[in-house]
Design an enzyme around this catalytic site. Structure first.
Site, PDB file in Angstrom:
ATOM      1  CD  GLU A  46      -2.617   1.652   0.349  1.00 59.24           C
ATOM      2  OE1 GLU A  46      -3.438   0.831  -0.066  1.00 59.24           O
ATOM      3  OE2 GLU A  46      -2.483   2.803  -0.140  1.00 59.24           O
TER       4      GLU A  46
ATOM      5  CG  HIS B 109     -48.321   2.455  15.274  1.00 57.21           C
ATOM      6  ND1 HIS B 109     -48.402   3.175  14.100  1.00 57.21           N
ATOM      7  CD2 HIS B 109     -48.981   3.167  16.216  1.00 57.21           C
ATOM      8  CE1 HIS B 109     -49.093   4.277  14.319  1.00 57.21           C
ATOM      9  NE2 HIS B 109     -49.453   4.296  15.594  1.00 57.21           N
TER      10      HIS B 109
ATOM     11  CB  THR C  32     -11.272   5.119  -1.396  1.00 56.90           C
ATOM     12  OG1 THR C  32     -10.203   5.185  -2.340  1.00 56.90           O
ATOM     13  CG2 THR C  32     -12.208   6.294  -1.613  1.00 56.90           C
ATOM     14  CB  CYS C  33     -14.195   2.631   2.253  1.00 57.49           C
ATOM     15  SG  CYS C  33     -15.605   2.542   3.362  1.00 57.49           S
TER      16      CYS C  33
ATOM     17  CB  CYS D  13     -17.849   4.826   3.246  1.00 57.28           C
ATOM     18  SG  CYS D  13     -17.114   3.836   1.962  1.00 57.28           S
TER      19      CYS D  13
ATOM     20  CD  GLU E 289     -23.227   9.995  -0.295  1.00 56.14           C
ATOM     21  OE1 GLU E 289     -23.920   8.992  -0.141  1.00 56.14           O
ATOM     22  OE2 GLU E 289     -21.976   9.966  -0.278  1.00 56.14           O
TER      23      GLU E 289
ATOM     24  CE  LYS F 226     -21.175   8.763   2.880  1.00 57.42           C
ATOM     25  NZ  LYS F 226     -21.107   8.132   1.585  1.00 57.42           N
TER      26      LYS F 226
ATOM     27  CB  THR G  43      -4.953  -0.526  -7.491  1.00 53.48           C
ATOM     28  OG1 THR G  43      -5.589  -1.010  -8.681  1.00 53.48           O
ATOM     29  CG2 THR G  43      -3.642  -1.259  -7.300  1.00 53.48           C
TER      30      THR G  43
ATOM     31  CG  ASP H 274     -14.133   1.251  -6.314  1.00 55.10           C
ATOM     32  OD1 ASP H 274     -15.036   0.490  -5.903  1.00 55.10           O
ATOM     33  OD2 ASP H 274     -14.063   2.459  -6.009  1.00 55.10           O
TER      34      ASP H 274
ATOM     35  CE1 TYR I 194     -24.976   5.482  -4.106  1.00 54.98           C
ATOM     36  CE2 TYR I 194     -24.505   5.537  -6.450  1.00 54.98           C
ATOM     37  CZ  TYR I 194     -25.057   4.909  -5.359  1.00 54.98           C
ATOM     38  OH  TYR I 194     -25.695   3.713  -5.524  1.00 54.98           O
ATOM     39  CB  ILE I 195     -19.304  11.910  -4.842  1.00 52.39           C
ATOM     40  CG1 ILE I 195     -18.831  10.479  -4.538  1.00 52.39           C
ATOM     41  CG2 ILE I 195     -18.355  12.932  -4.242  1.00 52.39           C
ATOM     42  CD1 ILE I 195     -17.422  10.154  -5.010  1.00 52.39           C
TER      43      ILE I 195
ATOM     44  NE  ARG J 266     -22.641  13.717 -18.045  1.00 48.22           N
ATOM     45  CZ  ARG J 266     -21.668  12.940 -18.488  1.00 48.22           C
ATOM     46  NH1 ARG J 266     -20.689  13.446 -19.210  1.00 48.22           N
ATOM     47  NH2 ARG J 266     -21.633  11.669 -18.174  1.00 48.22           N
TER      48      ARG J 266
ATOM     49  CD  GLU K 288     -46.854   2.054  11.439  1.00 48.29           C
ATOM     50  OE1 GLU K 288     -47.727   1.251  11.763  1.00 48.29           O
ATOM     51  OE2 GLU K 288     -46.585   3.093  12.097  1.00 48.29           O
TER      52      GLU K 288
END
Ligand code: NDP
Length: 465
Positions: A41, A441, A48-49, A54, A188, A57, A146, A309, A184-185, A205, A446
């Site tokens: 690494e 409830h 990334t996560c 994630c 968020e 974020k 990677t 990914d 998503y990004i 776009r 529900e």
């Protein structure tokens, strides 16, 4: 053994490149099954996560949601005088991801995985080179994990923009931000920055954010973002950026120019394969640059596998983890397992939040006759206030109480709900199965088990009311 039937002495059984979600799981499990494993690494263990995806974020989403809670507080009798400090959040986030990084490292070390902190390139089907030290290592198998990187449109001045990689650690909170993208990004981060008080503009776009999602989710999110002050500019792109003083001036495709404290690209992610030397191992790539793999994550070179990914299957951490785990089961536990990518629950941590599993209405209508059940209501926590935002729960089934094809939820706790609904949908539950379940409830969920008649149906592909 090599092709000639003789034993070759490799340094390792398995070399994993990339210590993110997929690589770490694969390395850990393979070592548990007795393989001699090293993981390489170049940045931080966790990928990334954990480091810039994630986890931070979600922490920042929590931070941003206090804005809504403070808005609601007076309706419950609270008076709140709140202010926000960006450096406190950044430092707290850093502490937490450092803790997680240490936990990931310990989990690798426990079963004996060697961690090598360098950049590696592939030099053949069974070998890699470490670029820092120049060392060459060999292994019976290579696993490419990677990940991916943010894609930045090729426009003049693109270097003045940032991506999600930098957004978590900005030295100061910008007063204004432009975010390009509608996925998503983008939504968020629009949620995060708007919630933290930043004047936020989202430029996309397309015609409406979250292309591919159910239309009711898209419409609901659009309304929610607008309510929270996000300016939405559609059918427009950023044509160029220029730096003037501290501001970044964006020129749009319609010729309009405007200054921002920061401009962020959230325009998709691409597989990290460039410069990795995969061609030396005979690994075939897909058109988008991702590694082409079979159901068992094996590439066109039999000794080279890839997960996460970098394979371009689904850019989601739990999918990468599952692919990494199943790789280890298949290769080192004599238990061939292929990941089922057909039913993947997913959530968008925007405000309002979205949770989805299965087909959207448009897709389902092409799969035969369907019934659609929709509930729209003010979430209970808003009923004491003047907030008018609606929650939406949508259930799409085969006609006449048949199999549930899709569930779409917009509103508080949508992600938590969809994770559990995903079990039922994955098991092939029918509307009748949902109906048999006794409601809890008072809850929003529900609604999913108390639908009576369909809101509308599709027969022969045509919507009927
Ligand atoms: P997405 O693919 O979700 O969205 C990319 C957006 O950028 C789309 O709206 C796309 O438009 C637009 N776009 C792409 N290229 C250009 C361009 N050249 N110019 C202008 N606009 C462009 O990617 P993200 O970057 O948002 O996220 C990457 C991935 O990470 C996601 O696909 C997701 O799998 C994962 N992720 C998951 C999260 C979660 O599970 N909650 C959170 C964050 C990321 P168009 O729609 O027209 O193609």
């Amino acid at each position: 053994m090599n092709d000639l039937g003789t034993y070759m002495a490799y340094d390792y059984d398995l070399l994993v490149i990339g210590a993110g979600s997929g690589g770490v799981r694969a390395a850990r499990m393979s070592a548990t099954y007795g393989a001699k494993v090293a993981i390489i690494e170049e940045f931080r263990v966790g990928g990334t996560c954990v480091i810039r995806g994630c986890v931070p974020k979600k922490l920042y989403v929590y931070a941003s949601r206090f804005a809504d809670q403070f808005d609601l507080a007076p309706s419950f009798g609270w008076q709140v005088d709140a202010s926000f400090d960006w450096p406190t959040l950044v430092a707290a986030k850093e502490k937490e991801i450092t803790r997680l990084e240490a936990a990931y490292t310990a989990n690798l070390e426990k079963p004996g995985v060697e961690i090598i902190k360098e950049r590696a390139v592939v030099t053949g089907p069974n070998s890699i080179k470490l670029l820092g030290s120049g060392r060459e290592l060999t292994a019976e198998r290579l696993l490419i994990a990677t990940g991916s990187h943010p894609h930045i449109p090729d426009i003049p001045g693109a270097e003045f923009g940032i991506t999600s990689n930098e957004a978590f650690d900005l030295p100061t909170l910008p007063k204004t931000i432009l975010i390009e993208g509608g996925g998503y990004i983008a939504v968020e981060f629009a949620t995060i920055f708007a919630g933290l008080g930043v004047d936020t503009t989202l430029i996309y776009r397309g015609e409406r954010v979250l292309r591919g999602f159910d239309e009711d989710m898209r419409i609901g999110l659009e309304a929610g973002l607008t309510t929270r002050g996000v300016r939405l500019i559609y059918q427009t792109t950023v044509a160029s950026l220029a730096k003037m003083g501290d501001a970044v001036h964006a020129t749009f495709s319609d010729g309009v120019t405007a200054p921002f404290d920061a401009v962020m690209f959230a325009t998709g992610r691409r597989a990290n394969t460039r410069g990795l030397g995969l061609e030396t191992a005979g690994v075939k790539l897909n058109e988008d640059g991702s590694v082409a793999v079979d159901a068992y994550s094996q590439s066109s070179a039999p000794s080279v596998y890839a997960v996460g990914d970098v394979t371009g299957r689904a850019q989601l951490t739990p999918v990468a983890i599952r692919e990494g785990w199943y790789f280890a089961e298949t290769v080192y536990n004599n238990k061939p397992l292929a990941v089922d990518h057909s039913i993947i629950p997913t959530a968008v941590f925007s405000e309002p939040e979205i949770g989805v599993v299965g087909l959207n209405e448009e897709e389902a209508a092409t799969h035969g006759d369907i019934d659609v059940y929709v509930a729209r209501f003010r979430p209970m926590q808003n009923t004491l206030s003047t907030k008018t935002e609606r929650m939406v729960l949508k259930l799409i089934t085969e006609k006449d109480e048949g199999k549930v094809l899709g569930v779409h939820i917009l509103g508080p706790s949508a992600a938590e709900m969809i994770q559990l609904v995903g079990i039922a949908v994955g098991m092939g539950a029918t509307k009748a199965d949902f109906d048999r379940t006794i409601a809890l409830h008072p809850s929003a969920a529900e609604e999913l088990v108390t639908f009576k008649a369909p809101s509308y149906t599709y027969r022969d592909g045509k919507k009927t009311s």
